[in-house]
Write an enzyme that holds these catalytic residues in place. Sequence first.
Site, short mmCIF file in Angstrom:
data_model
loop_
_atom_site.label_atom_id
_atom_site.label_comp_id
_atom_site.label_asym_id
_atom_site.label_seq_id
_atom_site.Cartn_x
_atom_site.Cartn_y
_atom_site.Cartn_z
N GLU A 61 62.92 -74.32 21.95
CA GLU A 61 64.09 -75.54 22.63
C GLU A 61 64.17 -75.86 25.21
O GLU A 61 64.63 -74.96 24.78
CB GLU A 61 65.68 -75.27 22.27
CG GLU A 61 66.54 -76.59 22.39
CD GLU A 61 67.89 -76.56 22.31
OE1 GLU A 61 68.78 -78.11 22.22
OE2 GLU A 61 68.40 -75.66 21.81
N LYS A 94 67.90 -83.81 17.56
CA LYS A 94 68.42 -83.08 16.89
C LYS A 94 69.31 -83.98 16.16
O LYS A 94 70.35 -84.78 17.27
CB LYS A 94 68.98 -82.17 18.35
CG LYS A 94 69.69 -80.68 17.94
CD LYS A 94 70.64 -79.89 19.27
CE LYS A 94 70.97 -78.90 18.88
NZ LYS A 94 71.38 -78.25 20.38
N CYS A 145 67.66 -75.82 17.15
CA CYS A 145 68.78 -74.72 17.20
C CYS A 145 70.11 -75.20 16.23
O CYS A 145 70.30 -75.20 14.71
CB CYS A 145 69.61 -75.41 18.84
SG CYS A 145 70.42 -73.97 19.07
#
Length: 321
Positions: A68, A140, A181
């Site tokens: 990331e 995301k 994440c």
Amino acid sequence: MLSAITKRFIPSLPNYSRPMSVAVRGSPFKLALVQLAVTADKDKNLKHARAKVLEASKNGANIVVLPECFNSPYGTNFFPDYAETIPEGKSTEALASMAKDANVYLFGGSIPEKEEATGKIFNTLTVYDPSGSLIATHRKVHLFDIDIPGGIRFQESDILSAGSWLTHVDTTYGKIGTGICYDIRFPEMAMIAARNGCIAMIYPGAFNTTTGPLHWELLQRARAVDNQMYVAACSPARDETAAYHAWGHSTIVGPNGDVKATCEESEAIIYAEIDPQLIIEKRKHIPIYSQRRFDIYKDVAESAEEGIHGHVNLKQGHGKQ
């Protein structure tokens, strides 16, 4: 024999047909996670990432993953300055070149993306095939907004906007789901991917030294064992001089919840052989797919519909009530 009274209080299970398992299609491949040391110099990060992707390819990797925010320091104060448009930006052009020259599928970690039409900034993963073509993007979905007393406070939503689709990537080795994440904390994403035939979930991520020891490996193993699929999470290396301390410990987990490969906090490349046949075997031995009780709870995957460019959206009529 059961007495007539006992029988009255034991309900019979409904007799309805269910598939023995979700169809799994794919072939074995070697997966590499590049735990990259990231600096404040974008050009240096891109050059360093290229060297590591080529190294992984030379060591036999077919699919390579970067962490990331691999092109910038991780922090809301950095995102606006490092943000680029996709696919015209410097970082995506570099990633396409890496994938082509290494002849690999490249899950290019994530970068801060600026949407030209709106000015919004996203945390975005781009995926490339071995010809260097961009084949999928994932923004995301779940933003990292947490406040742990005595630990860490971080509010991605101060700067970032959330993505609005899930992502499944078709490769010659099989279909792969992906998240970034904090997305790993939401099990629905992996459930939907597994029930749509994905053989793995790949998460570029940057857990920190507060949440990492608690949940980094635990969440990967949970997503893997719940869905009987491979799960991999790729972190940046830890930089003690940076404001944000990444946990590191990039990890690949098998469909039995077992750790196939991992490392510590320093820069490293880890490898594992991924075999879709192992998924089939595990689902045969512990047949949770044929044992699910969708007569008494809903199948979250029923609401999802795969579209073009790897995007997965809610079917019409399945929105909020």
